[in-house]
Design a protein around this motif. Sequence first.
Motif, PDB file in Angstrom:
ATOM      1  N   LYS A 179       0.830  -1.208   0.000  1.00  0.00           N
ATOM      2  CA  LYS A 179       0.000   0.000   0.000  1.00  0.00           C
ATOM      3  C   LYS A 179       0.862   1.255   0.000  1.00  0.00           C
ATOM      4  O   LYS A 179       0.591   2.221  -0.722  1.00  0.00           O
ATOM      5  N   ILE A 180       1.904   1.232   0.825  1.00  0.00           N
ATOM      6  CA  ILE A 180       2.795   2.392   0.907  1.00  0.00           C
ATOM      7  C   ILE A 180       3.523   2.611  -0.412  1.00  0.00           C
ATOM      8  O   ILE A 180       3.669   3.750  -0.879  1.00  0.00           O
ATOM      9  N   GLU A 181       3.980   1.510  -1.025  1.00  0.00           N
ATOM     10  CA  GLU A 181       4.668   1.622  -2.312  1.00  0.00           C
ATOM     11  C   GLU A 181       3.738   2.140  -3.403  1.00  0.00           C
ATOM     12  O   GLU A 181       4.152   2.914  -4.270  1.00  0.00           O
ATOM     13  N   MET A 182       2.466   1.731  -3.353  1.00  0.00           N
ATOM     14  CA  MET A 182       1.478   2.219  -4.320  1.00  0.00           C
ATOM     15  C   MET A 182       1.261   3.726  -4.126  1.00  0.00           C
ATOM     16  O   MET A 182       1.210   4.492  -5.089  1.00  0.00           O
ATOM     17  N   LEU A 183       1.157   4.129  -2.854  1.00  0.00           N
ATOM     18  CA  LEU A 183       0.985   5.549  -2.545  1.00  0.00           C
ATOM     19  C   LEU A 183       2.211   6.344  -2.979  1.00  0.00           C
ATOM     20  O   LEU A 183       2.089   7.458  -3.519  1.00  0.00           O
ATOM     21  N   ASP A 184       3.386   5.752  -2.778  1.00  0.00           N
ATOM     22  CA  ASP A 184       4.633   6.404  -3.188  1.00  0.00           C
ATOM     23  C   ASP A 184       4.659   6.610  -4.696  1.00  0.00           C
ATOM     24  O   ASP A 184       5.058   7.673  -5.186  1.00  0.00           O
ATOM     25  N   THR A 185       4.201   5.612  -5.444  1.00  0.00           N
ATOM     26  CA  THR A 185       4.133   5.719  -6.907  1.00  0.00           C
ATOM     27  C   THR A 185       3.175   6.817  -7.327  1.00  0.00           C
ATOM     28  O   THR A 185       3.462   7.606  -8.241  1.00  0.00           O
ATOM     29  N   GLN A 186       2.029   6.891  -6.658  1.00  0.00           N
ATOM     30  CA  GLN A 186       1.036   7.920  -6.967  1.00  0.00           C
ATOM     31  C   GLN A 186       1.591   9.321  -6.722  1.00  0.00           C
ATOM     32  O   GLN A 186       1.391  10.228  -7.531  1.00  0.00           O
ATOM     33  N   VAL A 187       2.298   9.465  -5.609  1.00  0.00           N
ATOM     34  CA  VAL A 187       2.881  10.772  -5.280  1.00  0.00           C
ATOM     35  C   VAL A 187       3.973  11.138  -6.278  1.00  0.00           C
ATOM     36  O   VAL A 187       4.069  12.288  -6.719  1.00  0.00           O
ATOM     37  N   LYS A 188       4.794  10.162  -6.656  1.00  0.00           N
ATOM     38  CA  LYS A 188       5.844  10.411  -7.651  1.00  0.00           C
ATOM     39  C   LYS A 188       5.243  10.835  -8.990  1.00  0.00           C
ATOM     40  O   LYS A 188       5.739  11.763  -9.641  1.00  0.00           O
ATOM     41  N   ASP A 189       4.161  10.158  -9.388  1.00  0.00           N
ATOM     42  CA  ASP A 189       3.484  10.509 -10.644  1.00  0.00           C
ATOM     43  C   ASP A 189       2.902  11.921 -10.572  1.00  0.00           C
ATOM     44  O   ASP A 189       2.986  12.694 -11.536  1.00  0.00           O
ATOM     45  N   ALA A 190       2.305  12.241  -9.421  1.00  0.00           N
ATOM     46  CA  ALA A 190       1.726  13.578  -9.228  1.00  0.00           C
ATOM     47  C   ALA A 190       2.811  14.646  -9.248  1.00  0.00           C
ATOM     48  O   ALA A 190       2.628  15.724  -9.823  1.00  0.00           O
ATOM     49  N   LEU A 191       3.946  14.327  -8.640  1.00  0.00           N
ATOM     50  CA  LEU A 191       5.078  15.268  -8.639  1.00  0.00           C
ATOM     51  C   LEU A 191       5.585  15.512 -10.057  1.00  0.00           C
ATOM     52  O   LEU A 191       5.846  16.655 -10.450  1.00  0.00           O
ATOM     53  N   GLU A 192       5.723  14.432 -10.797  1.00  0.00           N
ATOM     54  CA  GLU A 192       6.204  14.544 -12.178  1.00  0.00           C
ATOM     55  C   GLU A 192       5.231  15.363 -13.023  1.00  0.00           C
ATOM     56  O   GLU A 192       5.634  16.250 -13.791  1.00  0.00           O
ATOM     57  N   SER A 193       3.945  15.066 -12.873  1.00  0.00           N
ATOM     58  CA  SER A 193       2.908  15.778 -13.632  1.00  0.00           C
ATOM     59  C   SER A 193       2.874  17.263 -13.266  1.00  0.00           C
ATOM     60  O   SER A 193       2.823  18.131 -14.145  1.00  0.00           O
ATOM     61  N   THR A 194       2.924  17.557 -11.971  1.00  0.00           N
ATOM     62  CA  THR A 194       2.866  18.951 -11.515  1.00  0.00           C
ATOM     63  C   THR A 194       4.120  19.712 -11.914  1.00  0.00           C
ATOM     64  O   THR A 194       4.055  20.893 -12.269  1.00  0.00           O
ATOM     65  N   SER A 195       5.261  19.037 -11.870  1.00  0.00           N
ATOM     66  CA  SER A 195       6.522  19.673 -12.276  1.00  0.00           C
ATOM     67  C   SER A 195       6.498  20.034 -13.757  1.00  0.00           C
ATOM     68  O   SER A 195       6.998  21.086 -14.163  1.00  0.00           O
TER      69      SER A 195
END
Length: 240
Positions: free
Chosen positions: A126-142
């Motif tokens: 679950k944590i790794e999935m959340l980490d992936t989601q946050v990384k994707d959001a960071l990449e998209s927002t950047s």
Amino acid sequence: MQATKLDIELLERLQKIDLEISRLEKQLEELPQRKTILEARSKIASLETKQAQILSLMKDVKKKLTRINDEDASLAKKEKGVQAAIEAASGDFRGVEARTKELDGIFKRRSTLAEDLKGVQAELAKIEMLDTQVKDALESTSKIEQTEIASFQSQGGAIKTDLMKLQKERESAKDKLNDDIADAYTKTSSHVGSVTVGELSGNRCGVCRAVIESGHLISLRNEAPLGVCPSCGRLLIISD
């Protein structure tokens, strides 16, 4: 106020330039990209904080996994030793019984650890999935931030270029203007804002629209072609 026709033309030109500078500065300040960039940076900061929290959680969960695996490995080794001892003491009933109980305890503990391991692995997933989601959001927002920065630099750069041209024109006009009138314009502008020069329209100021009483009106006309509005303090061009 003493002024030549050229002074009046320069004063009007200076006023026009300042109004255009004010308009462009406001346009630059209100570019929509600025708001989007600030929102993106705020979101990035929030996501980075969340990412740090996730990494901390992940670190703790991995420590749990290590502890479980280490204990299970130790018990597995112990289990082999006990099993070997049982096999070696086949004629010793009491010894075999004691070793069997110990072996049963090890089995139960390993079963508990296996259940714990499943729970921790699920937690880590679950944590790794959340980490992936946050990384994707960071990449998209950047990407949004960088796109908006490029757009802002392009559009804002064009506005800044226009502002630089206007500033040069302003300096040129002001340098040619009578020093006393230039000083009066600067002082008046600091008090009344961007609209510094108006025209006398009948018996009214062309900017504040206040009616100028006859005594002041006569004085103003005597000061032609340039006076000061007794109501708002702006410079007034008197053409009639």
